[in-house]
Motif scaffolding. Sequence first.
Motif, PDB file in Angstrom:
ATOM      1  N   LYS A  33       0.797  -1.131  -0.029  1.00  0.00           N
ATOM      2  CA  LYS A  33      -0.033   0.034  -0.089  1.00  0.00           C
ATOM      3  C   LYS A  33       0.894   1.241   0.012  1.00  0.00           C
ATOM      4  CE  LYS A  33      -3.516  -3.082   1.117  1.00  0.00           C
ATOM      5  NZ  LYS A  33      -4.295  -2.736   2.244  1.00  0.00           N
ATOM      6  N   TRP A  34       2.034   1.239   0.641  1.00  0.00           N
ATOM      7  CA  TRP A  34       2.825   2.261   0.817  1.00  0.00           C
ATOM      8  C   TRP A  34       3.239   2.988  -0.599  1.00  0.00           C
ATOM      9  CZ3 TRP A  34       3.609   4.908   5.288  1.00  0.00           C
ATOM     10  CH2 TRP A  34       3.017   4.241   6.353  1.00  0.00           C
ATOM     11  N   ASN A  35       3.237   4.397  -0.600  1.00  0.00           N
ATOM     12  CA  ASN A  35       3.854   5.231  -2.046  1.00  0.00           C
ATOM     13  C   ASN A  35       3.135   4.540  -3.147  1.00  0.00           C
ATOM     14  OD1 ASN A  35       5.482   6.395  -0.438  1.00  0.00           O
ATOM     15  ND2 ASN A  35       7.276   4.910  -0.683  1.00  0.00           N
ATOM     16  N   ALA A  36       1.752   4.238  -2.993  1.00  0.00           N
ATOM     17  CA  ALA A  36       1.013   3.822  -4.088  1.00  0.00           C
ATOM     18  C   ALA A  36      -0.222   4.544  -4.169  1.00  0.00           C
ATOM     19  CB  ALA A  36       0.690   2.545  -4.170  1.00  0.00           C
ATOM     20  N   ALA A  37      -1.187   4.883  -5.129  1.00  0.00           N
ATOM     21  CA  ALA A  37      -2.158   5.528  -5.261  1.00  0.00           C
ATOM     22  C   ALA A  37      -3.367   4.990  -5.936  1.00  0.00           C
ATOM     23  CB  ALA A  37      -2.129   6.781  -5.756  1.00  0.00           C
ATOM     24  N   SER A  38      -4.669   5.138  -5.565  1.00  0.00           N
ATOM     25  CA  SER A  38      -5.669   4.459  -6.564  1.00  0.00           C
ATOM     26  C   SER A  38      -6.525   5.577  -6.845  1.00  0.00           C
ATOM     27  CB  SER A  38      -6.342   3.492  -5.673  1.00  0.00           C
ATOM     28  OG  SER A  38      -5.703   2.488  -5.376  1.00  0.00           O
ATOM     29  N   PRO A  39      -7.518   5.536  -7.733  1.00  0.00           N
ATOM     30  CA  PRO A  39      -8.361   6.681  -8.236  1.00  0.00           C
ATOM     31  C   PRO A  39      -8.934   7.400  -7.329  1.00  0.00           C
ATOM     32  CG  PRO A  39      -8.745   4.478  -9.609  1.00  0.00           C
ATOM     33  CD  PRO A  39      -7.906   4.232  -8.202  1.00  0.00           C
ATOM     34  N   TYR A  40      -9.627   6.899  -6.312  1.00  0.00           N
ATOM     35  CA  TYR A  40     -10.575   7.531  -5.443  1.00  0.00           C
ATOM     36  C   TYR A  40      -9.986   7.970  -3.831  1.00  0.00           C
ATOM     37  CZ  TYR A  40     -13.359   6.355  -9.361  1.00  0.00           C
ATOM     38  OH  TYR A  40     -13.769   5.954 -10.330  1.00  0.00           O
ATOM     39  N   LEU A  41     -10.074   9.302  -3.538  1.00  0.00           N
ATOM     40  CA  LEU A  41      -9.544   9.831  -2.201  1.00  0.00           C
ATOM     41  C   LEU A  41     -10.569   9.316  -1.123  1.00  0.00           C
ATOM     42  CD1 LEU A  41      -7.433  11.240  -0.529  1.00  0.00           C
ATOM     43  CD2 LEU A  41      -9.033  13.371  -0.921  1.00  0.00           C
ATOM     44  N   VAL A  42     -10.209   8.590  -0.028  1.00  0.00           N
ATOM     45  CA  VAL A  42     -11.027   8.503   0.942  1.00  0.00           C
ATOM     46  C   VAL A  42     -10.583   9.521   2.228  1.00  0.00           C
ATOM     47  CG1 VAL A  42     -11.540   6.754   3.018  1.00  0.00           C
ATOM     48  CG2 VAL A  42     -10.621   5.856   0.784  1.00  0.00           C
ATOM     49  N   LEU A  43      -9.485   9.695   2.591  1.00  0.00           N
ATOM     50  CA  LEU A  43      -9.361  10.812   3.605  1.00  0.00           C
ATOM     51  C   LEU A  43      -7.739  11.303   3.404  1.00  0.00           C
ATOM     52  CD1 LEU A  43     -10.431   8.887   6.695  1.00  0.00           C
ATOM     53  CD2 LEU A  43     -11.579  10.889   5.826  1.00  0.00           C
ATOM     54  N   GLY A  44      -7.336  12.557   3.760  1.00  0.00           N
ATOM     55  CA  GLY A  44      -6.215  13.037   3.925  1.00  0.00           C
ATOM     56  C   GLY A  44      -5.469  12.374   5.132  1.00  0.00           C
ATOM     57  N   LEU A  45      -4.086  12.477   4.936  1.00  0.00           N
ATOM     58  CA  LEU A  45      -3.259  11.676   6.018  1.00  0.00           C
ATOM     59  C   LEU A  45      -3.579  12.406   7.480  1.00  0.00           C
ATOM     60  CD1 LEU A  45       0.326  11.570   4.186  1.00  0.00           C
ATOM     61  CD2 LEU A  45      -1.705   9.766   4.520  1.00  0.00           C
ATOM     62  N   SER A  46      -3.708  13.676   7.430  1.00  0.00           N
ATOM     63  CA  SER A  46      -4.123  14.442   8.605  1.00  0.00           C
ATOM     64  C   SER A  46      -5.433  14.059   9.340  1.00  0.00           C
ATOM     65  CB  SER A  46      -4.125  15.949   8.610  1.00  0.00           C
ATOM     66  OG  SER A  46      -4.952  16.301   7.623  1.00  0.00           O
ATOM     67  N   GLU A  47      -6.091  13.193   8.592  1.00  0.00           N
ATOM     68  CA  GLU A  47      -7.594  12.871   9.227  1.00  0.00           C
ATOM     69  C   GLU A  47      -7.843  11.535   9.978  1.00  0.00           C
ATOM     70  OE1 GLU A  47     -10.808  14.419   6.612  1.00  0.00           O
ATOM     71  OE2 GLU A  47      -9.426  14.097   5.031  1.00  0.00           O
ATOM     72  N   VAL A  48      -6.640  11.036  10.302  1.00  0.00           N
ATOM     73  CA  VAL A  48      -6.461   9.659  10.858  1.00  0.00           C
ATOM     74  C   VAL A  48      -5.580   9.780  11.954  1.00  0.00           C
ATOM     75  CG1 VAL A  48      -6.962   8.320   8.819  1.00  0.00           C
ATOM     76  CG2 VAL A  48      -4.597   8.771   9.345  1.00  0.00           C
ATOM     77  N   ALA A  49      -5.714   8.828  12.941  1.00  0.00           N
ATOM     78  CA  ALA A  49      -5.159   8.630  14.060  1.00  0.00           C
ATOM     79  C   ALA A  49      -3.588   8.174  14.089  1.00  0.00           C
ATOM     80  CB  ALA A  49      -5.574   7.989  15.405  1.00  0.00           C
ATOM     81  N   GLY A  50      -3.675   7.149  13.069  1.00  0.00           N
ATOM     82  CA  GLY A  50      -2.380   6.676  12.703  1.00  0.00           C
ATOM     83  C   GLY A  50      -2.370   5.383  11.771  1.00  0.00           C
ATOM     84  N   VAL A  51      -1.161   4.928  11.355  1.00  0.00           N
ATOM     85  CA  VAL A  51      -0.959   3.959  10.437  1.00  0.00           C
ATOM     86  C   VAL A  51      -0.536   2.703  11.186  1.00  0.00           C
ATOM     87  CG1 VAL A  51      -0.201   3.201   8.193  1.00  0.00           C
ATOM     88  CG2 VAL A  51      -1.188   5.234   8.137  1.00  0.00           C
ATOM     89  N   ILE A  52      -1.126   1.699  10.740  1.00  0.00           N
ATOM     90  CA  ILE A  52      -0.483   0.129  11.632  1.00  0.00           C
ATOM     91  C   ILE A  52       0.236  -0.548  10.326  1.00  0.00           C
ATOM     92  CG2 ILE A  52      -0.753  -1.908  12.744  1.00  0.00           C
ATOM     93  CD1 ILE A  52      -3.322  -0.377  13.984  1.00  0.00           C
ATOM     94  N   THR A  53       1.483  -0.799  10.366  1.00  0.00           N
ATOM     95  CA  THR A  53       2.066  -1.584   9.133  1.00  0.00           C
ATOM     96  C   THR A  53       2.871  -2.682   9.825  1.00  0.00           C
ATOM     97  OG1 THR A  53       3.142  -0.867   7.183  1.00  0.00           O
ATOM     98  CG2 THR A  53       4.035   0.188   9.100  1.00  0.00           C
ATOM     99  N   GLU A  54       3.468  -3.050   8.850  1.00  0.00           N
ATOM    100  CA  GLU A  54       4.541  -4.364   9.094  1.00  0.00           C
ATOM    101  C   GLU A  54       5.916  -4.042   9.816  1.00  0.00           C
ATOM    102  OE1 GLU A  54       4.869  -6.942   5.405  1.00  0.00           O
ATOM    103  OE2 GLU A  54       3.019  -6.191   4.917  1.00  0.00           O
ATOM    104  N   PRO A  55       6.340  -4.870  10.589  1.00  0.00           N
ATOM    105  CA  PRO A  55       7.652  -4.362  11.055  1.00  0.00           C
ATOM    106  C   PRO A  55       8.786  -4.220  10.309  1.00  0.00           C
ATOM    107  CG  PRO A  55       7.244  -6.599  11.496  1.00  0.00           C
ATOM    108  CD  PRO A  55       6.076  -6.248  10.690  1.00  0.00           C
ATOM    109  N   ASP A  56       8.924  -4.633   9.119  1.00  0.00           N
ATOM    110  CA  ASP A  56      10.065  -4.613   8.273  1.00  0.00           C
ATOM    111  C   ASP A  56       9.929  -3.378   7.193  1.00  0.00           C
ATOM    112  OD1 ASP A  56       7.963  -5.979   6.745  1.00  0.00           O
ATOM    113  OD2 ASP A  56       9.334  -7.324   6.037  1.00  0.00           O
ATOM    114  N   ILE A  57       8.873  -2.595   7.297  1.00  0.00           N
ATOM    115  CA  ILE A  57       8.756  -1.183   6.358  1.00  0.00           C
ATOM    116  C   ILE A  57       9.798  -0.445   6.761  1.00  0.00           C
ATOM    117  CG2 ILE A  57       7.488   0.429   5.762  1.00  0.00           C
ATOM    118  CD1 ILE A  57       6.568  -2.218   4.635  1.00  0.00           C
TER     119      ILE A  57
END
Length: 251
Positions: A209-233
């Motif tokens: 998902k990182w550094n990728a884009a799809s056609p439709y915006l859901v939210l801006g980055l500032s509108e969420v509390a955080g991102v949960i990702t994999e340890p090896d990112i």
Amino acid sequence: MLTSYRKQQLLEMLKADGKLVAKDLSARFDVSEDTIRRDLRELAQEGLLQRVHGGALPASPAIADFAGREQIRHEGKVGIGRTAAGLIQPGQTVILDGGTTAREIARHLPPQLQATVITHSPTIAIELVEHKAVEVILLGGRLFKHSVVSVGAACFEAISRIRADLFFMGVTGIHTQAGLTTGDYEEAAVKRALSNAAAETYVLASAEKWNAASPYLVLGLSEVAGVITEPDIGEAITQPYRELGLSILRG
């Protein structure tokens, strides 16, 4: 220069730089901007990139249907699910999005946890059938078969009556410029409504998902509390997002 060779060069540059700017490419290849835009348009039609104003960004492989996404980096999704499940406190009301990563949250809820889980995903609801201490509320509507989730007017009506503590949201792309995106217009609107119904929203972001884009915006980055990702990112990937104020948790 042959068109096929130029397109291959464009894809290699996109992989290396993370974006393409049509004006710069026109000068580099000594062709018109119209020619570059045509190349980008044709590559986008093949699903190889996501066009944006003035150029292109990497396309997300996570835009595949539910069955296809089950094959993508399963181990990383397990860690994300475990970490997300650990954020849920007894007595809370939690919204779980559809998708293969959200399913891992359901699978990692502690057996003794008493909570309410709201979801528009039949797949998530089925995962929780044997979880005796969790009350499950399944939102109805038209079934969007690509993602196996409910959408439509009935779904929006139900969401308007919800007030939850947490929403764990899936996206197909996260990008410093494009924000949080997904591949379907109506599904993006449902995700946005679910986020508005929760006190906090956490994004579930496996590696693709990182550094990728799809056609439709859901939210801006500032509108969420955080991102949960994999340890090896790596920090090279996440640091630009931290600089924008985004909180990042690792599974």
